[in-house]
Design an enzyme around this catalytic site. Structure first.
Site, mmCIF file in Angstrom:
data_model
loop_
_atom_site.group_PDB
_atom_site.id
_atom_site.type_symbol
_atom_site.label_atom_id
_atom_site.label_comp_id
_atom_site.label_asym_id
_atom_site.label_seq_id
_atom_site.Cartn_x
_atom_site.Cartn_y
_atom_site.Cartn_z
ATOM 1 N N LYS A 274 37.852 25.429 -16.500
ATOM 2 C CA LYS A 274 37.171 26.418 -15.657
ATOM 3 C C LYS A 274 37.529 27.832 -16.119
ATOM 4 O O LYS A 274 38.589 28.031 -16.716
ATOM 5 C CB LYS A 274 37.637 26.256 -14.200
ATOM 6 N N ARG A 348 34.102 12.875 -8.536
ATOM 7 C CA ARG A 348 33.317 11.639 -8.423
ATOM 8 C C ARG A 348 33.989 10.484 -9.147
ATOM 9 O O ARG A 348 33.783 9.329 -8.813
ATOM 10 C CB ARG A 348 31.897 11.894 -8.929
HETATM 11 N N1 BES Z 1 36.395 20.884 -7.318
HETATM 12 C C1 BES Z 1 35.174 21.268 -7.930
HETATM 13 C C2 BES Z 1 34.118 21.722 -6.926
HETATM 14 C C3 BES Z 1 34.415 22.967 -6.118
HETATM 15 C C4 BES Z 1 33.877 24.179 -6.484
HETATM 16 C C5 BES Z 1 35.165 22.912 -4.968
HETATM 17 C C6 BES Z 1 34.114 25.306 -5.733
HETATM 18 C C7 BES Z 1 35.420 24.040 -4.217
HETATM 19 C C8 BES Z 1 34.886 25.237 -4.585
HETATM 20 C C9 BES Z 1 34.604 20.084 -8.704
HETATM 21 O O1 BES Z 1 35.523 19.214 -9.251
HETATM 22 C C10 BES Z 1 33.820 20.638 -9.836
HETATM 23 O O2 BES Z 1 34.403 21.253 -10.679
HETATM 24 N N2 BES Z 1 32.524 20.393 -9.838
HETATM 25 C C11 BES Z 1 31.662 20.856 -10.870
HETATM 26 C C12 BES Z 1 30.712 19.739 -11.227
HETATM 27 C C13 BES Z 1 29.922 19.998 -12.477
HETATM 28 C C14 BES Z 1 30.829 20.063 -13.686
HETATM 29 C C15 BES Z 1 28.909 18.900 -12.644
HETATM 30 C C16 BES Z 1 30.910 22.072 -10.339
HETATM 31 O O3 BES Z 1 30.571 22.108 -9.163
HETATM 32 O O4 BES Z 1 30.701 22.999 -11.118
HETATM 33 MN MN MN Z 2 36.172 19.856 -11.155
#
Ligand code: BES
Ligand code: MN
Ligand code: ZN
Length: 492
Positions: A274, A348
């Site tokens: 990230k 997931r």
């Molecule tokens: N933990 C994150 C989602 C999240 C984002 C929670 C902001 C709380 C606040 C999750 O694991 C994630 O990174 N999801 C990705 C999925 C994508 C790579 C398909 C996302 O939402 O960008």
């Molecule tokens: Mn994630």
């Protein structure tokens, strides 16, 4: 904070502060009595529009010996016929925020409103306890000057059933302890709230309430074939774990409700790392797991007449030489193969193995909670959790429970067409599609692992953490899910 219940006349009660709820469009007996004692002060506040009983407003005044209470805190309740539990909760939350500001640690609240909802007492206690929450374990300076609440005395009108009121207070205290537990877990930093810490917390809950607690460690997860969960944990020095808590409140024959909570103790994104800005918020990525632990704690304390299993797949998502990579293919516990196209879509993966595992309990219903997608924050903001499922009755029941307790959830569709995005060229599924419909495609992915079990999924990415203070939830962890689950379980 301690909560005391007594039958007393508010105008005769000695305390550092007396909290009185005020309507916008009606001045009741207590209001008029206070106004008279204070020589028309309240009337003046209304006339000058300094305070007019509007919701989310309050006004603290010193009584200068004209009332036995040293101060009077007027709290707006809005219009009489619009009053509901949520408004009462918020008013109580606003009251404690105002009292905190004035450093008044003990106070009395008059509960003498006529025609208020039957559930008013619970709502007021809930708002008070939730609104007075603070998390300052890591602040070391000026410890002795720090403010903490001591006691609220609920003043019941004459003739009310004190025994019943005491029982209702006790219930609410138990529920709010569950919420606080969840908030604490989410508030703790990732270097403290590790997978081992979550397991330890589960053990403590089990010991407190005589539940069964089982922790599946890495070797066992590998032996069972929970490779999706194991993959996510591979880049971390903290091993992944599957935490299982069982509570029996009904007969042995009754099938349980299974609660599954995402327990990613820190989500760096892994190799698909990230951006740095805001990454610290990813310590909250175990909020689903925290909600499950909080709900188990509360359900057991409340002795709910249901059988419950709480399952938390816990892992830390980190980049490392051993970390799982984009392009890897893992075989999940269900046997379905998953091509990893983004290591940041890890929630997931930990959930899919837990959801498959959960079916061995033959649940009547399965509910998972997860900070699963940023897309859910885009879709619903911070006002509602995303809600999906394969059983309309379960989805409706959760939506209704959410409305009642003030933790709203909004349904998103899970039509088959959304699955196209999750097809892989070389495996059965891929773990991430395009950005389009991101919450739904994530939900659709989970659906592939629940078999025929009635199942619902709550995406709490936008509701688990709040950047702004709310009446019943100071800035930070909200503990979302605990009250919603308990409301749902009570209505069953
Ligand atoms: N933990 C994150 C989602 C999240 C984002 C929670 C902001 C709380 C606040 C999750 O694991 C994630 O990174 N999801 C990705 C999925 C994508 C790579 C398909 C996302 O939402 O960008
Ligand atoms: Mn994630
Ligand atoms: Zn995550």
């Amino acid at each position: 904070m301690k909560i005391e219940v007594i039958s007393a006349t508010p105008l005769k009660y000695v305390s550092p502060a007396l909290v009185v709820g005020c309507f916008e469009d009606l001045q009741d007996e207590l209001f008029n009595a206070c106004d008279t004692a204070l020589e028309g002060c309240l009337g003046r506040l209304y006339a000058s529009q300094e305070f007019r009983g509007k919701i989310n407003s309050s006004r603290l005044i010193h009584t200068l010996g004209k009332l036995p209470a040293e101060r009077l805190l007027l709290v707006g309740l809005g219009k009489k016929n619009e009053l509901d539990d949520e408004r009462l909760r918020q008013a109580a939350g606003n009251a404690v925020q105002a009292l905190r500001g004035a450093r008044v640690s003990s106070f009395a609240t008059a509960l003498n409103l006529v025609g208020i909802p039957e559930t008013a007492l619970e709502a007021v206690c809930e708002g008070t306890l939730l609104g007075s929450y603070s998390f300052d374990q890591y602040k070391t300076k000026d410890r002795d000057e720090r403010f903490g609440f001591e006691e609220m005395t609920l003043l019941l009108p004459k003739g009310s059933n004190k025994k019943e009121a005491v029982a209702r207070v006790k219930h609410t205290v138990a529920l709010c302890l569950g919420v606080s537990l969840a908030r604490d877990l989410v508030s703790h930093p990732g270097n403290v709230a590790t997978t081992g810490y979550l397991a330890e917390t589960a053990h403590e809950i089990a010991a407190r309430h005589d539940l069964t607690c089982e922790i599946l460690e890495l070797d066992e997860l590998e032996r069972l074939g929970m490779n999706a969960l194991v993959a996510v944990g591979k880049g971390s020095a903290e091993p992944p774990r599957l935490i299982i808590l069982e509570y029996r409140g009904a007969s042995e024959k009754e099938r349980p409700v299974v609660l599954v909570g995402k327990g990613v103790t820190f989500d760096s994104g892994g190799i698909s790392i990230k951006p740095g800005a805001g990454m610290e918020e990813m310590k909250t990525d175990m909020a689903g797991g925290a909600a499950v632990l909080g709900a188990m704690e509360a359900a057991a304390a409340l002795k709910l007449p249901v059988n419950l299993v709480g399952i938390i797949p816990a892992a830390e998502n980190m980049p490392d030489a051993k970390a799982y990579k984009p392009g890897d293919v893992v075989t999940s516990l269900s046997g379905q193969t998953i091509e990893i196209t983004n290591t940041d879509a890890e929630g997931r993966l930990v959930l899919c193995d837990a959801l498959h595992y959960a079916q061995k309990y033959k649940p009547t219903a399965m509910i998972d909670l997860a900070t699963l997608t940023g897309a859910c924050v885009v879709a619903l903001g911070h006002e509602a959790s995303g809600l999906m499922g394969n059983d309309q009755r379960l989805v409706n029941a959760l939506k209704k429970a959410g409305e009642k307790c003030g933790e709203r959830a909004w349904e998103l569709p899970l039509w088959d067409g959304y699955g196209e995005a999750m097809k892989s060229d070389i495996a059965d599924l891929k773990n991430a599609g395009s950005r389009d419909g991101g919450s739904i495609t994530a939900g659709w992915f989970l659906k592939q692992f629940v078999g025929k079990t009635r199942w619902a999924h709550l995406d709490i990415a936008g509701t688990a953490w709040s950047d702004k203070a709310r009446p019943c939830s100071p800035k930070g962890a909200t503990g979302v899910g605990v009250r919603l689950l308990i409301k749902y379980l009570r209505g069953k």
